[in-house]
Design a protein around this motif. Structure first.
Motif, short mmCIF file in Angstrom:
data_model
loop_
_atom_site.label_atom_id
_atom_site.label_comp_id
_atom_site.label_asym_id
_atom_site.label_seq_id
_atom_site.Cartn_x
_atom_site.Cartn_y
_atom_site.Cartn_z
N GLN A 1 0.83 -1.20 0.00
CA GLN A 1 0.00 0.00 0.00
C GLN A 1 0.86 1.25 0.00
OE1 GLN A 1 -3.26 0.06 -0.36
NE2 GLN A 1 -3.44 2.29 -0.26
N SER A 2 1.89 1.27 0.88
CA SER A 2 2.76 2.45 0.96
C SER A 2 4.04 2.10 1.71
CB SER A 2 2.03 3.60 1.69
OG SER A 2 1.78 3.24 3.03
N VAL A 3 5.02 3.00 1.61
CA VAL A 3 6.26 2.92 2.41
C VAL A 3 6.55 4.32 2.93
CG1 VAL A 3 7.30 0.94 1.22
CG2 VAL A 3 7.66 3.24 0.32
N PRO A 4 7.28 4.43 4.06
CA PRO A 4 7.48 5.76 4.66
C PRO A 4 8.48 6.65 3.96
CG PRO A 4 8.55 4.04 5.99
CD PRO A 4 7.75 3.33 4.93
N SER A 5 9.40 6.07 3.16
CA SER A 5 10.47 6.90 2.57
C SER A 5 11.03 6.23 1.32
CB SER A 5 11.60 7.12 3.58
OG SER A 5 12.24 5.87 3.86
N TRP A 6 11.81 7.01 0.58
CA TRP A 6 12.47 6.47 -0.62
C TRP A 6 13.47 5.38 -0.23
CZ3 TRP A 6 11.87 5.81 -5.48
CH2 TRP A 6 12.95 5.48 -6.30
N GLU A 7 14.17 5.57 0.87
CA GLU A 7 15.11 4.55 1.34
C GLU A 7 14.38 3.24 1.64
OE1 GLU A 7 18.22 3.74 5.04
OE2 GLU A 7 17.57 5.80 4.59
N ALA A 8 13.23 3.36 2.28
CA ALA A 8 12.43 2.16 2.59
C ALA A 8 11.95 1.49 1.31
CB ALA A 8 11.25 2.54 3.48
N ALA A 9 11.63 2.29 0.29
CA ALA A 9 11.18 1.72 -1.00
C ALA A 9 12.28 0.88 -1.62
CB ALA A 9 10.77 2.86 -1.94
N ILE A 10 13.52 1.38 -1.59
CA ILE A 10 14.64 0.63 -2.16
C ILE A 10 14.89 -0.65 -1.36
CG2 ILE A 10 17.14 0.68 -2.58
CD1 ILE A 10 16.90 3.61 -3.29
#
Length: 684
Positions: A552-561
């Motif tokens: 659904q979502s992630v908190p940050s770009w770092e978390a996305a990677i």
């Protein structure tokens, strides 16, 4: 670069009296054979830098001068009068800096008296002197107690001293001016010259004349600073690297009767010898600096590829480069290179060549562990440029192209690579973003871009990814536009005639068959052969149900990677090191966004890639990538080389270009739905 007085006089003599011989020249100007040879080399370097033909010297001592030089040099070349005593603005700055380096307790009156100018002029010159020393991270400060002084790290002051001494001795009557200014006795210079001559014999080499002229003055001023307690820190110099060199033993030869010279200072003087340019060397081998010759060879191979040029007699050129780069290695490593701007040193005609040389120096940078400074790249450009002139080649005569692609670095590089293969006869200078293109300063002939650009040069519109038919069409269009013909109708008999003019043909019939096979080769057969050697990997081979993640979502770009990379780590395709590199580099590569809501983070293959792979993270709610983009699709790309993943990347780009399918992936309710879309883009 500028010519010194002696070289200037010799050039003037050659232009006014071209029939003069080497022996006559030596006698007329009281020169040794070596001095004349050095000045002659310097004259040719200067001519090449002005894009003028070099002067040849025969074995009999005669000179062969191109006719164009007589007209050109009589128009442009003027020799400064040796009697001219009026100092230029720059020369006054050198005077001020030298006074500060060699004297104590200097006031404004000292400068006005020595320079014979007003106080206002001196104050203006002091500001310029501050700008000059500021380039070395030094400052000029005034106090009532000490007067004007230069402050900063002693190592940087020495670097300034070496450079300003060289500049000072270039001035008219520079040596006598320097002796008077710094109160140097002529006997000191004579004694050091004798010791340097012994060093040359010990090292079995010949320093260049300008270094021979400069070195005794530099050493005198350095020794004075040591006696005053102004010593370098050992922080900069590695004892282990310098103490085993022949130059360290030669330093002992110079300092044998001088007491209280600390080890750090002996190493500094050793470093000065190591960084001094040589005109000839009898012992220099590739073992002197391990892997240096290989790095130079790799650099020349890169240059040949970029410049579309074959270098003749490469062994000779490598030896010439080795002679220059050996001292340059230590200059670069210990940050003793001259501070200059390439625009001042390289003519406009040589800027493209300089750019190509600069882009080819990576093997040297990897060996030394530091970026090659502009001043050193300039010397490399001069050496390679002179070699090209000698063999009759010129970058100027070739079509120079640039690629402008707004779709990100990865796509831009791919487009650049494909076009360079499609047009091997062109020199491709750069792959640029639109913003970079708008401020681009190098001279070029044509532009390839998938978007329209405002330019007064020839613009060829080309898709970021070219299919086979598009490549044929584009090549026809470009060749027709540039040359008025399509270069596909090749006559084998004409080719053989050309070959026979320059080489012996042992079997003309077999050569004819081979040429016919090559010209009429089946491109599809070539592709099939390539597939056997290195099978083409499709998008569906890399992005599989196991490497697709829905969230659904992630908190940050770092978390996305981190989330997108998880399947690749679990399968052993990449290491955590690769994920860390993507996180650390993301702000340095703003062009990884390849379309609305889609980005392809990646790092270098040597940063933790075990196997070529891709993964896909689909986010229902986009994550912010910088302030400009909201990303829903994150595709991690892990490449092992520049080729294996390209087919999959091309298919991914087509998917990114389809708004309908892109949105279908974002809105998909299951991995299977996404997998079916991926497979539809993976058909050959």
């Amino acid at each position: 670069m500028n010519l010194d007085d002696r070289s200037n006089k010799i050039l003037e003599e050659l232009i006014s009296n071209p029939s003069i011989t080497s022996k006559d020249m030596e006698k007329k100007y009281d020169l040794t054979r070596r001095q004349l040879g050095y000045s002659f080399d310097k004259i040719n370097d200067w001519l090449i830098s002005k894009n003028l033909p070099a002067i040849e010297r025969t074995r009999q001592g005669h000179f062969i001068i191109d006719q164009s030089l007589f007209t050109k040099l009589n128009m442009d070349h003027t020799v400064e009068s040796a009697d001219m005593d009026i100092l230029s603005e720059k020369q006054r700055v050198y005077m001020i800096v030298m006074m500060l380096l060699s004297n104590d307790e200097l006031s404004l009156n000292h400068f006005t008296s020595e320079l014979d100018v007003s106080k206002n002029t001196v104050l203006s010159d002091l500001k310029r002197a501050q700008d000059y020393v500021g380039e070395y991270d030094l400052t000029i400060r005034y106090s009532r107690k000490l007067g004007y002084v230069i402050e900063g790290k002693e190592f940087l002051i020495r670097k300034l001293l070496i450079h300003v001494t060289y500049k000072f001795l270039e001035m008219n009557n520079g040596a006598s001016r320097l002796r008077n200014l710094a109160a140097i006795h002529e006997n000191e210079i004579i004694e050091l010259n004798k010791r340097i001559a012994k060093v040359e014999n010990k090292l079995n080499l010949k320093f260049t004349d300008e270094k021979i002229d400069t070195m005794p003055y530099t050493l005198t001023l350095v020794l004075r600073r040591i006696k005053k307690g102004q010593k370098v820190s050992s922080f900069y110099i590695k004892y282990e690297e310098l103490s085993d060199t022949k130059e360290y033993l030669a330093t002992e030869e110079i300092l044998y009767d001088i007491e209280d010279i600390p080890m750090e200072e002996r190493l500094f003087i050793t470093l000065h010898l190591l960084t001094t340019n040589v005109h000839w060397s009898g012992y220099l081998t590739e073992q002197t600096i391990p892997n240096l010759m290989q790095a130079l060879d790799d650099m020349l191979r890169l240059f040949e590829k970029r410049a579309c040029i074959f270098l003749q007699d490469k062994e000779q050129l490598l030896n010439k480069l080795l002679l220059h780069v050996n001292p340059a290695y230590y200059r670069i490593k210990y940050q003793l290179t001259e501070i200059n701007h390439v625009q001042d040193s390289v003519s406009k005609e040589f800027m493209a060549l300089h750019h190509l040389v600069q882009k080819s120096t990576k093997p040297l940078e990897e060996l030394i562990g530091m970026k090659i400074p502009e001043s050193e790249t300039t010397y490399l450009t001069m050496l390679i440029g002179g070699w090209l002139t000698r063999q009759g080649d010129s970058i100027q005569e070739k079509v120079k192209a640039i690629v402008v692609c707004p779709k990100g670095v990865s796509v831009s590089r791919l487009m650049f690579s494909e076009l360079r293969e499609l047009f091997p006869e062109f020199v491709f200078l750069d792959s640029l973003s639109v913003r970079e293109f708008q401020g681009y300063t190098l001279d070029y002939d044509i532009v390839f871009s998938p978007t329209f650009l405002e330019t007064d040069k020839k613009l060829f519109m080309a898709n970021s990814f070219l299919e086979r038919e598009e490549k044929h069409r584009l090549r026809k269009q470009v060749m027709m536009e540039l040359h008025g013909y399509i270069p596909f109708d090749i006559n084998v008999e004409d080719l053989i005639s050309i070959v026979k003019n320059h080489a012996s043909v042992n079997d003309e019939q077999e050569l004819s068959k081979e040429l016919l096979r090559y010209i009429n080769r089946d491109d599809t057969a070539a592709v099939k052969t390539k597939q056997v050697r290195n099978p083409i990997i499709n998008l569906s081979d890399l992005i599989t149900p196991e490497t697709i993640t829905l969230k659904q979502s992630v908190p940050s770009w770092e978390a996305a990677i981190q989330t997108a990379s998880k399947p690749l780590i679990e399968n052993g395709y990449i290491e955590q090191e690769y994920v860390n590199a993507m996180v650390n580099h993301y702000d340095k590569d703003p062009y990884i966004v390849i379309g609305p809501n889609i980005a392809i983070p990646h790092a270098a293959p040597d940063e933790g890639v075990n196997e070529v792979s891709m993964s896909l993270l689909v986010l229902a709610e986009g994550v912010n990538y910088t302030e400009d983009y909201s990303i829903n699709l994150v595709i991690v790309i892990a490449a092992v080389d520049k080729k294996q993943h390209l087919k999959a990347l091309m298919q991914l780009m087509k998917l990114a270009g389809s708004e309908e399918d892109r949105n279908a992936v974002i809105q998909a309710g299951s991995v299977d739905e996404i997998w079916n879309i991926i497979k539809s883009y993976s058909k050959e």
